[in-house]
Design a protein around this motif. Structure first.
Motif, PDB file in Angstrom:
ATOM      1  N   ALA A 118       0.831  -1.204   0.000  1.00 56.31           N
ATOM      2  CA  ALA A 118       0.000   0.000   0.000  1.00 56.31           C
ATOM      3  C   ALA A 118       0.866   1.256   0.000  1.00 56.31           C
ATOM      4  O   ALA A 118       0.563   2.242  -0.683  1.00 56.31           O
ATOM      5  N   LEU A 119       1.963   1.204   0.770  1.00 59.62           N
ATOM      6  CA  LEU A 119       2.866   2.354   0.820  1.00 59.62           C
ATOM      7  C   LEU A 119       3.453   2.647  -0.550  1.00 59.62           C
ATOM      8  O   LEU A 119       3.576   3.803  -0.961  1.00 59.62           O
ATOM      9  N   ALA A 120       3.799   1.570  -1.272  1.00 56.71           N
ATOM     10  CA  ALA A 120       4.360   1.756  -2.608  1.00 56.71           C
ATOM     11  C   ALA A 120       3.341   2.426  -3.522  1.00 56.71           C
ATOM     12  O   ALA A 120       3.669   3.347  -4.274  1.00 56.71           O
ATOM     13  N   GLU A 121       2.081   1.976  -3.417  1.00 54.58           N
ATOM     14  CA  GLU A 121       1.027   2.583  -4.238  1.00 54.58           C
ATOM     15  C   GLU A 121       0.853   4.058  -3.886  1.00 54.58           C
ATOM     16  O   GLU A 121       0.707   4.917  -4.758  1.00 54.58           O
ATOM     17  N   ALA A 122       0.876   4.340  -2.565  1.00 55.77           N
ATOM     18  CA  ALA A 122       0.683   5.717  -2.114  1.00 55.77           C
ATOM     19  C   ALA A 122       1.824   6.610  -2.608  1.00 55.77           C
ATOM     20  O   ALA A 122       1.602   7.724  -3.064  1.00 55.77           O
ATOM     21  N   ARG A 123       3.055   6.075  -2.532  1.00 55.98           N
ATOM     22  CA  ARG A 123       4.209   6.870  -2.973  1.00 55.98           C
ATOM     23  C   ARG A 123       4.116   7.169  -4.467  1.00 55.98           C
ATOM     24  O   ARG A 123       4.426   8.262  -4.918  1.00 55.98           O
ATOM     25  N   GLU A 124       3.668   6.164  -5.210  1.00 55.79           N
ATOM     26  CA  GLU A 124       3.531   6.334  -6.658  1.00 55.79           C
ATOM     27  C   GLU A 124       2.530   7.452  -6.959  1.00 55.79           C
ATOM     28  O   GLU A 124       2.744   8.306  -7.818  1.00 55.79           O
ATOM     29  N   MET A 125       1.427   7.440  -6.196  1.00 59.48           N
ATOM     30  CA  MET A 125       0.384   8.456  -6.386  1.00 59.48           C
ATOM     31  C   MET A 125       0.916   9.844  -6.027  1.00 59.48           C
ATOM     32  O   MET A 125       0.654  10.828  -6.726  1.00 59.48           O
ATOM     33  N   LEU A 126       1.680   9.909  -4.929  1.00 60.86           N
ATOM     34  CA  LEU A 126       2.263  11.197  -4.530  1.00 60.86           C
ATOM     35  C   LEU A 126       3.209  11.714  -5.599  1.00 60.86           C
ATOM     36  O   LEU A 126       3.261  12.905  -5.879  1.00 60.86           O
ATOM     37  N   ASP A 127       3.941  10.785  -6.178  1.00 63.30           N
ATOM     38  CA  ASP A 127       4.864  11.143  -7.241  1.00 63.30           C
ATOM     39  C   ASP A 127       4.093  11.742  -8.420  1.00 63.30           C
ATOM     40  O   ASP A 127       4.515  12.727  -9.019  1.00 63.30           O
ATOM     41  N   ALA A 128       2.944  11.169  -8.716  1.00 63.38           N
ATOM     42  CA  ALA A 128       2.149  11.622  -9.857  1.00 63.38           C
ATOM     43  C   ALA A 128       1.650  13.054  -9.676  1.00 63.38           C
ATOM     44  O   ALA A 128       1.448  13.775 -10.644  1.00 63.38           O
TER      45      ALA A 128
END
Lengths: 262, 271
Positions: A118-128
């Motif tokens: 989930a953290l990886a998904e969240a980081r990816e979204m923040l990056d976007a």
């Protein structure tokens, strides 16, 4: 064309006051619909009805052909002008929290491998949304524009069927607003979003949307100003293809293919 | 320069705060010395030396009757009652306040009752508590709970009720259930307010504790103060009062520190 979202003869009344009357429109998948109108016309009320925060007094709202539940749910994401993010969570936690709600019903917290995922998904979204470097600060430490970026990331990670934006850039500086317009346009394209956005800025409406709905009163009784409600008086489909085709020529071929679909 | 813009630095603020305290102590010392110059047996304003003598008997020497070090036994008894009262009040208030603040149905059904309990002067209930719970510990702890739990409950409920509707809606669009909303949105935002409310409740809690101890007890700081009043023992009363003040300040600072460390996001800018 079967709509993703359909409003059928929707009315909203507070006692004698008619706010909205006979509102009818469909929104197809992938549309970027802007709702404009004079202040007090009921733009935000309309959005709240679609959101499920308020109930129409008459009429029907269909989401994917089914009657919409009478409360807010994860199929409709929202970004308000203010108070959209949780002040007690860091930026990363603010994005993570949606995944935790859906994946951990009892504790609303994830642990171990699930948390890592989930953290990886969240980081990816923040990056976007361009907030990757601010993952560990609290919203109060960020500017209004960054808070809205966060609110958008928080919403999009849930992959809602339709994204509702209530004057999300209304409180921002003109320069920041331009950045946000580019951001939301890019996200809309990349994620194939369907967006319904309220604004009072007509210029913003015509530069962002693929379609502009004007909400206003058709009839007006000067002796009883609340006798008649607003409805969708104009429904303008903007030909965005031309402009995008020009843009696409300059950029990669794959982008052109995507924009053709729109 | 405008008066509202004159701000003391850290050191000068500490100094400015110390001056009034020093003046009060100094005034006492002078008044005490004057009275003793006129009458060496004066009991109303004992000298520091007399206070040390009287207190050392209580602090260091066991009471011949009970075999206890009275000062420490009093402190332990009072702190236990106070801790139980504050702890139970906090737990009840957090639970009830949270649910009231979050669920309109619960607020509608509980708010009038809690308002009624809150406006009853708790001391007026003390006889009832003594009749119902006897003269033991329960009645004293109950007095503290009845005195402060409604206040904290209402404070928490109104604080949670004031969370912007946008946040509650947003959480639901992220898929949160009512339970998850309570756990992840309302509870964490209630905690700093809870600490604040408990800090404000420490003063009233002491009032209820001392009252209960004064009326029916055989140990405790309040009991001792009211006991030695019969002998006009200001040399014991004054240090005991100072000690309760010191304990209250220590609790207050501890809560302040916990609040700052645990909830950094809630530390708003101060003017």
């Amino acid at each position: 064309m079967t709509g993703l979202l359909s409003l059928r003869n929707v009315w909203l009344e507070y006692g004698d006051k008619v706010i909205l009357e006979r509102v009818e429109f469909d929104v197809a998948e992938g549309e970027f619909v802007l709702i404009v109108g004079p202040s007090g016309a009921g733009k935000s009320s309309l959005l709240r009805i679609v959101l499920g925060q308020e109930q129409p007094t008459r009429g029907q709202i269909l989401l994917d052909g089914n009657p919409m539940p009478r409360e807010c749910g994860p199929d409709r994401g929202v970004v308000f002008q203010r108070y959209s993010v949780f002040p007690h969570l860091t930026v990363l936690q603010n994005v993570l929290v949606g995944l935790e709600y859906s994946r951990a019903p009892l504790l609303a917290r994830l642990f171990g491998a699930k948390r890592k995922q989930a953290l990886a998904e969240a980081r990816e979204m923040l990056d976007a949304v361009g907030l990757a470097d601010h993952a560990n600060v609290y919203p109060a430490q960020m500017s209004g524009g960054m808070q809205q970026r966060l609110a958008i990331a928080q919403t999009l990670i849930m992959r809602p069927r339709i994204v509702l934006l209530d004057e999300p850039f209304g409180a921002l500086d003109p320069g920041i607003r331009g950045d946000m317009h580019r951001l939301i346009t890019r996200l809309w394209r990349e994620h194939g979003l369907t967006i319904l956005m309220v604004t009072h800025d007509i210029k913003e409406a015509f530069s962002l949307g693929t379609r502009v709905l004007t909400v206003d009163k058709r009839r007006h009784d000067p002796h009883a100003p609340h006798r008649f409600g607003s409805t969708a008086v104009y429904d303008l489909r903007l030909d965005r293809k031309k402009r995008e085709a020009a843009e696409a020529e300059a950029s990669a071929v794959s982008t052109a293919g995507k924009s053709e679909k729109l | 320069m405008q008066w509202v813009n004159v701000k003391p630095g850290r050191r000068s603020a500490a100094l400015m705060g110390a001056i009034p305290v020093a003046i009060v102590i100094l005034t006492y010392l002078i008044a005490s010395a004057n009275r003793h110059a006129a009458n060496p047996a004066d009991k109303l304003l004992p000298t520091p030396g007399a206070m040390v003598d009287a207190m050392s008997a209580l602090i260091l020497h066991a009471d011949p009757l009970s075999g206890r070090l009275l000062f420490w036994a009093d402190t332990a008894a009072s702190l236990q009652r106070l801790g139980l009262g504050l702890g139970i009040s906090t737990a009840i208030a957090l639970l009830v306040g949270l649910v009231m603040g979050l669920l309109p149905v619960v607020r509608a059904s509980l708010a009038p009752l809690i308002t009624i309990i809150a406006v009853i002067p708790p001391i007026a209930l003390l006889p009832i508590l003594f009749i119902v719970f006897g003269l033991g510990e329960t009645a004293k702890v109950m007095l503290i709970i009845i005195g402060i739990a409604p206040f904290i409950t209402r404070d928490i409920a109104s604080h949670i009720g004031a969370i912007p509707a946008e946040q509650i809606v947003k959480a639901q669009t992220l898929g949160a259930s009512s339970w998850q909303l309570a756990l992840r949105v309302a509870l964490p935002q209630a905690m700093p307010r809870l600490i604040h409310a408990v800090r404000l409740s420490i003063g009233p809690a002491w009032v209820f504790l001392i009252s209960a101890e004064a009326i029916a007890s055989d140990i405790g700081l309040g009991y001792r103060i009211f006991l030695v009043r019969r002998y006009l023992s200001m040399d014991i009363i004054l240090p005991y009062v100072a000690w309760t003040a010191l304990l209250a300040i220590a609790m207050d600072l501890a809560l302040l520190w916990i609040g700052r460390k645990a909830f950094p996001w809630a530390q708003g800018e101060r003017r």
